[in-house]
Design an enzyme around this catalytic site. Structure first.
Site, PDB file in Angstrom:
ATOM      1  N   ARG A 103     103.794 119.071 -28.182  1.00 40.26           N
ATOM      2  CA  ARG A 103     104.633 119.732 -27.186  1.00 40.26           C
ATOM      3  C   ARG A 103     104.557 119.035 -25.824  1.00 40.26           C
ATOM      4  O   ARG A 103     105.573 118.885 -25.126  1.00 40.26           O
ATOM      5  CB  ARG A 103     104.212 121.200 -27.052  1.00 40.26           C
ATOM      6  CG  ARG A 103     105.098 122.034 -26.157  1.00 40.26           C
ATOM      7  CD  ARG A 103     104.632 123.482 -26.138  1.00 40.26           C
ATOM      8  NE  ARG A 103     104.820 124.114 -27.434  1.00 40.26           N
ATOM      9  CZ  ARG A 103     105.890 124.838 -27.757  1.00 40.26           C
ATOM     10  NH1 ARG A 103     106.860 124.987 -26.881  1.00 40.26           N
ATOM     11  NH2 ARG A 103     105.992 125.395 -28.939  1.00 40.26           N
ATOM     12  N   TYR A 208     100.022 119.924 -39.686  1.00 39.23           N
ATOM     13  CA  TYR A 208     100.745 118.641 -39.781  1.00 39.23           C
ATOM     14  C   TYR A 208     100.184 117.662 -38.747  1.00 39.23           C
ATOM     15  O   TYR A 208      99.541 118.072 -37.772  1.00 39.23           O
ATOM     16  CB  TYR A 208     102.254 118.826 -39.610  1.00 39.23           C
ATOM     17  CG  TYR A 208     102.701 119.637 -38.412  1.00 39.23           C
ATOM     18  CD1 TYR A 208     102.820 119.081 -37.139  1.00 39.23           C
ATOM     19  CD2 TYR A 208     103.062 120.978 -38.572  1.00 39.23           C
ATOM     20  CE1 TYR A 208     103.265 119.821 -36.067  1.00 39.23           C
ATOM     21  CE2 TYR A 208     103.512 121.734 -37.499  1.00 39.23           C
ATOM     22  CZ  TYR A 208     103.616 121.148 -36.250  1.00 39.23           C
ATOM     23  OH  TYR A 208     104.055 121.890 -35.179  1.00 39.23           O
ATOM     24  N   ASP A 286     113.918 131.249 -24.813  1.00 42.39           N
ATOM     25  CA  ASP A 286     113.169 132.472 -25.095  1.00 42.39           C
ATOM     26  C   ASP A 286     113.539 133.621 -24.158  1.00 42.39           C
ATOM     27  O   ASP A 286     113.361 134.794 -24.508  1.00 42.39           O
ATOM     28  CB  ASP A 286     111.665 132.211 -24.993  1.00 42.39           C
ATOM     29  CG  ASP A 286     111.102 131.554 -26.236  1.00 42.39           C
ATOM     30  OD1 ASP A 286     111.840 131.451 -27.235  1.00 42.39           O
ATOM     31  OD2 ASP A 286     109.928 131.150 -26.208  1.00 42.39           O
TER      32      ASP A 286
END
Length: 418
Positions: A103, A208, A286
């Site tokens: 991120r 991952y 969001d």
């Protein structure tokens, strides 16, 4: 350019806010991003950029392969580590690709892109209040007042602008909590760049690789009655995570043994905002449509929002002959943005809400039957599971448009201070 001279202020320097800043600035707007933190920073975590999100990044001149890893597959496994289904993502590589990304690296690329396009990012700007309507005003904690032509609320779950438009939200605890952590990779980890989902009774864990395989991302969800706060910033004891997944396979135990710091998030269900704009203020990401993490679409939907918002404004204001005429077209443009985005966001969130129970089957015979069905599906129709989401992944809100040539972006090494 259609937005030349339009003063737009974006609240929040997250993925959606920074993407919108670049998309709007590339179309000529005078963009300022207000961020309450002293630095643009992200809690260490990974995310998945699916083709619909990657298409937006490419249209903005940001190449996801420079800061993310191409993902080859999604593999579903039972708690003992036996594969139930492997979904090959190679077909998606023919479009914009599917990437595994830290991120902070995506934020670094977007922040660089926003500034390169001319947007200003102002830190330590805590918003206290927003007045909506035809002449919006932002009240900053330092007593400053900002009066742009348009205010965009990209300030997340607890958005000040959403509260100003709709009142305070009343989210509902789902009875699930989510941990996330990043750990160093070791030679014993799977070598393929794929997302692995380990499914067990009342819980599942996703892992991952990140940064070329140097790190492993962990997202773990457990069903439980004990309430937890609706925030990623809450830290938890790693032993709680290890206890929750103690019965899982050695691969999972190896990952969890490396966790030294973990964040806990109580999963709460928020309604998609019934209205995304009021006067000349609009919600994005969001702030408009918080989603549960079961389709990995939070970042991707925010990227789509950013593009469609900028495109709707550019189209709506393109024929305005005077600044006054342009200002009169902002609200109709926001209505077009909401009409284009709200049904798609609702559909994606419904899909995420449905996904949770599939990973958490508790009754052993039912769990066995479900995993057997997955194995048969993978053998007889290997692409069927993936193609059921063509409506999501294959949708390109940019229509193949490119706003800028490719931009070289730095990879984050910490806080993104100017």
């Amino acid at each position: 350019m259609p937005l030349t001279g339009q003063k737009i202020t974006i609240i929040g320097a997250g993925i959606g806010g920074l993407a919108a800043a670049r998309a709007l600035a590339l179309r000529g707007a005078e963009v300022t991003v207000l961020e309450q933190a002293e630095c643009i920073r992200e809690v260490g975590a990974g995310l998945q950029i699916s083709p619909n999100g990657a298409a937006v990044l490419r249209a903005l001149g940001l190449r996801p392969e420079t800061f993310g890893m191409a993902n080859s597959a999604v593999r579903l496994l039972d708690l003992r580590g036996r594969t139930a289904l492997r979904m090959d993502l190679a077909p998606l590589a023919e479009s914009s690709g599917y990437y595994l990304c830290h991120r902070a690296d995506l934020i670094a690329a977007l922040a660089h892109g926003a500034r390169e396009a001319g947007a200003r990012v102002r830190l330590l700007q805590r918003v206290d209040e927003i007045t909506t309507g035809a002449a919006p005003e932002i009240h900053i904690a330092n007593r400053a007042r900002v009066r742009p032509a348009l205010v965009v609320g990209a300030d997340g779950l607890h958005s000040r602008l959403r509260a100003a438009i709709l009142g305070e939200a009343s989210p509902r605890f789902t009875g699930q909590v989510c941990w996330r952590a990043v750990v160093p990779a070791t030679p014993e980890d799977p070598t393929r760049p794929e997302a692995r989902v380990y499914m067990g009774p009342g819980r599942h864990l996703v892992s991952y690789p990140l940064r070329g395989g140097q790190l492993r991302n962990i997202v773990a969800v457990e069903e439980r009655a004990e309430w937890a706060p609706d925030s990623w910033s809450h830290e938890d004891d790693p032993e709680n995570l290890r206890r929750a997944f103690a019965g899982f396979c050695p691969e999972v135990q190896s990952l969890l043994a490396r966790v030294t710091r973990v964040n806990l998030w109580g999963l709460h269900r928020h309604e998609v905002a019934p209205r995304w704009f009021a006067g000349q203020t609009a919600l994005l990401g969001d702030a408009a449509h918080p989603t549960l993490p079961f389709m990995a679409q939070g970042a991707n939907l925010a990227l789509e929002d950013a593009w469609v918002l900028a495109a709707s404004l550019a189209e709506g204001l393109s024929g305005a002959a005077t600044p006054e005429a342009a200002r009169a077209q902002i609200e109709p443009s926001l209505a077009a943005y909401q009409a284009a985005r709200r049904p798609r966001a609702e559909r994606a969130i419904r899909a995420a809400n449905r996904n949770a129970w599939k990973y958490h089957l508790r009754f052993p015979p039912l769990r066995l039957a479900a995993h057997t069905a997955l194995r048969l599906s993978g053998a007889l129709a290997p692409g069927a599971m993936l193609h059921q989401f063509d409506w999501l992944y294959a949708h390109d809100v940019t229509g193949g448009q490119r706003l800028a040539p490719d931009l070289d972006c730095p990879v984050s090494e910490g806080d993104l201070c100017p």
